[in-house]
Design a protein around this motif. Structure first.
Motif, PDB file in Angstrom:
ATOM      1  N   ASP A  90       0.850  -1.180   0.000  1.00  7.80           N
ATOM      2  CA  ASP A  90       0.000   0.000   0.000  1.00  7.80           C
ATOM      3  C   ASP A  90       0.894   1.241   0.000  1.00  7.80           C
ATOM      4  O   ASP A  90       2.119   1.140   0.134  1.00  7.80           O
ATOM      5  N   GLY A  91       0.292   2.403  -0.142  1.00 10.63           N
ATOM      6  CA  GLY A  91       1.030   3.656  -0.098  1.00 10.63           C
ATOM      7  C   GLY A  91       0.714   4.429   1.167  1.00 10.63           C
ATOM      8  O   GLY A  91      -0.380   4.298   1.734  1.00 10.63           O
ATOM      9  N   ALA A  92       1.647   5.227   1.640  1.00  3.54           N
ATOM     10  CA  ALA A  92       1.441   6.059   2.823  1.00  3.54           C
ATOM     11  C   ALA A  92       2.377   7.256   2.749  1.00  3.54           C
ATOM     12  O   ALA A  92       3.478   7.163   2.202  1.00  3.54           O
ATOM     13  N   ARG A  93       1.946   8.370   3.297  1.00  2.00           N
ATOM     14  CA  ARG A  93       2.790   9.557   3.331  1.00  2.00           C
ATOM     15  C   ARG A  93       4.090   9.247   4.068  1.00  2.00           C
ATOM     16  O   ARG A  93       4.076   8.784   5.201  1.00  2.00           O
ATOM     17  N   ARG A  94       5.209   9.484   3.386  1.00  3.70           N
ATOM     18  CA  ARG A  94       6.539   9.229   3.935  1.00  3.70           C
ATOM     19  C   ARG A  94       6.681   7.800   4.467  1.00  3.70           C
ATOM     20  O   ARG A  94       7.484   7.518   5.351  1.00  3.70           O
ATOM     21  N   ARG A  95       5.875   6.904   3.936  1.00  2.80           N
ATOM     22  CA  ARG A  95       5.910   5.483   4.300  1.00  2.80           C
ATOM     23  C   ARG A  95       5.693   5.260   5.808  1.00  2.80           C
ATOM     24  O   ARG A  95       6.271   4.351   6.407  1.00  2.80           O
ATOM     25  N   ILE A  96       4.841   6.084   6.402  1.00  2.00           N
ATOM     26  CA  ILE A  96       4.480   5.916   7.807  1.00  2.00           C
ATOM     27  C   ILE A  96       3.091   5.281   7.866  1.00  2.00           C
ATOM     28  O   ILE A  96       2.142   5.793   7.282  1.00  2.00           O
ATOM     29  N   HIS A  97       2.977   4.162   8.580  1.00  2.82           N
ATOM     30  CA  HIS A  97       1.718   3.425   8.643  1.00  2.82           C
ATOM     31  C   HIS A  97       0.568   4.300   9.138  1.00  2.82           C
ATOM     32  O   HIS A  97       0.712   5.033  10.119  1.00  2.82           O
ATOM     33  N   THR A  98      -0.587   4.199   8.484  1.00  4.09           N
ATOM     34  CA  THR A  98      -1.807   4.752   9.051  1.00  4.09           C
ATOM     35  C   THR A  98      -2.302   3.767  10.109  1.00  4.09           C
ATOM     36  O   THR A  98      -1.794   2.638  10.231  1.00  4.09           O
ATOM     37  N   LEU A 114       5.175  -0.753   2.416  1.00  4.59           N
ATOM     38  CA  LEU A 114       4.640   0.550   2.042  1.00  4.59           C
ATOM     39  C   LEU A 114       5.492   1.262   0.998  1.00  4.59           C
ATOM     40  O   LEU A 114       6.709   1.391   1.152  1.00  4.59           O
ATOM     41  N   GLY A 115       4.836   1.729  -0.039  1.00  5.09           N
ATOM     42  CA  GLY A 115       5.431   2.675  -0.946  1.00  5.09           C
ATOM     43  C   GLY A 115       5.025   4.072  -0.498  1.00  5.09           C
ATOM     44  O   GLY A 115       4.349   4.232   0.527  1.00  5.09           O
ATOM     45  N   ASN A 116       5.401   5.063  -1.262  1.00  5.58           N
ATOM     46  CA  ASN A 116       5.070   6.429  -0.888  1.00  5.58           C
ATOM     47  C   ASN A 116       3.718   6.823  -1.467  1.00  5.58           C
ATOM     48  O   ASN A 116       3.189   6.168  -2.358  1.00  5.58           O
ATOM     49  N   LEU A 117       3.154   7.893  -0.919  1.00  6.33           N
ATOM     50  CA  LEU A 117       1.891   8.431  -1.407  1.00  6.33           C
ATOM     51  C   LEU A 117       2.136   9.903  -1.704  1.00  6.33           C
ATOM     52  O   LEU A 117       2.509  10.666  -0.811  1.00  6.33           O
ATOM     53  N   ASN A 118       1.922  10.294  -2.966  1.00  7.06           N
ATOM     54  CA  ASN A 118       2.220  11.685  -3.320  1.00  7.06           C
ATOM     55  C   ASN A 118       1.051  12.608  -2.991  1.00  7.06           C
ATOM     56  O   ASN A 118       0.043  12.188  -2.427  1.00  7.06           O
ATOM     57  N   ALA A 119       1.176  13.882  -3.362  1.00 10.38           N
ATOM     58  CA  ALA A 119       0.163  14.871  -3.000  1.00 10.38           C
ATOM     59  C   ALA A 119      -1.184  14.588  -3.640  1.00 10.38           C
ATOM     60  O   ALA A 119      -2.223  15.044  -3.146  1.00 10.38           O
ATOM     61  N   ASN A 120      -1.184  13.824  -4.724  1.00 11.43           N
ATOM     62  CA  ASN A 120      -2.433  13.465  -5.404  1.00 11.43           C
ATOM     63  C   ASN A 120      -2.960  12.102  -4.965  1.00 11.43           C
ATOM     64  O   ASN A 120      -3.809  11.511  -5.633  1.00 11.43           O
TER      65      ASN A 120
END
Length: 299
Positions: A90-98, A114-120
């Motif tokens: 899954d993706g997450a901001r800065r690869r920090i778990h939700t 975790l991969g990264n999650l961009n602004a979009n």
């Protein structure tokens, strides 16, 4: 000369005996499979199929129940094989778990990557993680079969890498209401394909119910403090869903909110208050104040 031939024959017999023992041990060793889940594909395709939307905020996913169902389906497909584990990408901001990803990571036999999650809110780096794991597990003979739940064409290289080391890759897809939701080049490369249908996902996906926005039905102007409190409530939910990393990105813009966040805040508040805030500048300010005040206390 006869003694040399006899010694050579004895060595050959011992070698053959060792080979037979090794083959017998290999035959007794059960094959192993792993399940690879591209969560981005899963949420989008299952959400569209069951809830009619790809927006994660609009439906709930019982990840634990679904993972158990996937494990059970793999047990049926790979009847003489044991499960290594489920890999959840899954993706997450800065690869920090939700919080949701953390709860999935705590499940037995599940590894969250975790991969990264961009602004979009687009995943970045997930496909390369899948390739790395597939290739490594196949190269070390840790798996003989891989069930891959995904649909992106970028996964073709992951499939080819695993197959190059002798693993078989089985593509699992999610029924599409119309057309197809998996890339053709990916379908061409895998060893087998199967589709999980609506009935499979129905028990694990449910649309969230929220009061519909109806300005004509909203009467009784709320007090500013009530609106401020609604903003704080929404901020608490926002933070729980997105995590502290998203908060850190939001804070530098104070007191302004990104347009998408501000619009979501407005719509959700109108549902909570049952009152239209359109054109109510003072109440909109109170709403944003309550939202910001709660977030700042959590930083």
């Amino acid at each position: 000369m006869n003694d040399d031939l006899a010694a050579l024959s004895a060595r050959i017999d011992r070698t053959n005996e060792l080979l037979q023992r090794m083959l017998a041990e290999v035959a007794k060793t059960p094959s192993t499979h792993a399940i690879f889940v591209d969560a981005g594909y899963l949420y989008a395709a299952a959400g569209r199929l069951v809830a009619g939307t790809e927006d994660r905020r609009a439906f709930d996913l019982d990840a634990e129940g679904l993972i158990e169902a996937l494990i059970d389906r793999a047990r049926q497909v790979f009847a003489d094989s044991r499960l290594l584990r489920v890999y959840w990408y899954d993706g997450a901001r800065r690869r920090i778990h939700t919080s949701e990803q953390q709860s999935i990571a705590e499940l037995p036999d599940v590894k969250v990557r975790l991969g990264n999650l961009n602004a979009n809110n687009q995943q970045k780096g997930v496909d390369s993680l899948i390739r790395t794991d597939l290739e490594s597990l196949a190269r070390h003979r840790a798996i003989s079969d891989a069930a891959l739940l995904g649909g992106d064409e970028d996964l073709v290289s992951a499939v080819e890498a695993a197959q190059g080391y002798g693993a078989r890759v089985h593509l699992w897809g999610i029924e599409a209401p119309e057309g197809r939701n998996q890339a053709e080049p990916l379908l061409w490369e895998v060893d087998s394909q199967r589709t999980l249908d609506l009935e499979f996902f129905k028990p694990y996906v449910s649309r969230r119910t929220a009061p519909a926005y109806d300005p004509t039905a909203m009467t009784g102007r709320p007090a500013r403090e009530d609106v401020r409190f609604a903003g704080a409530q929404i901020a608490a939910r926002w933070l729980a869903e997105r995590g502290r990393d998203a908060l850190a990105e939001l804070l530098p813009g104070h007191p302004y909110l990104p347009g998408s966040v501000d619009q979501d805040l407005l719509v959700e508040a109108e549902g909570v208050l049952q009152y239209s805030l359109r054109g109510q500048a003072d109440l909109r300010r109170a709403l944003r104040d309550g939202f910001w005040e709660h977030l700042q206390t959590q930083y």
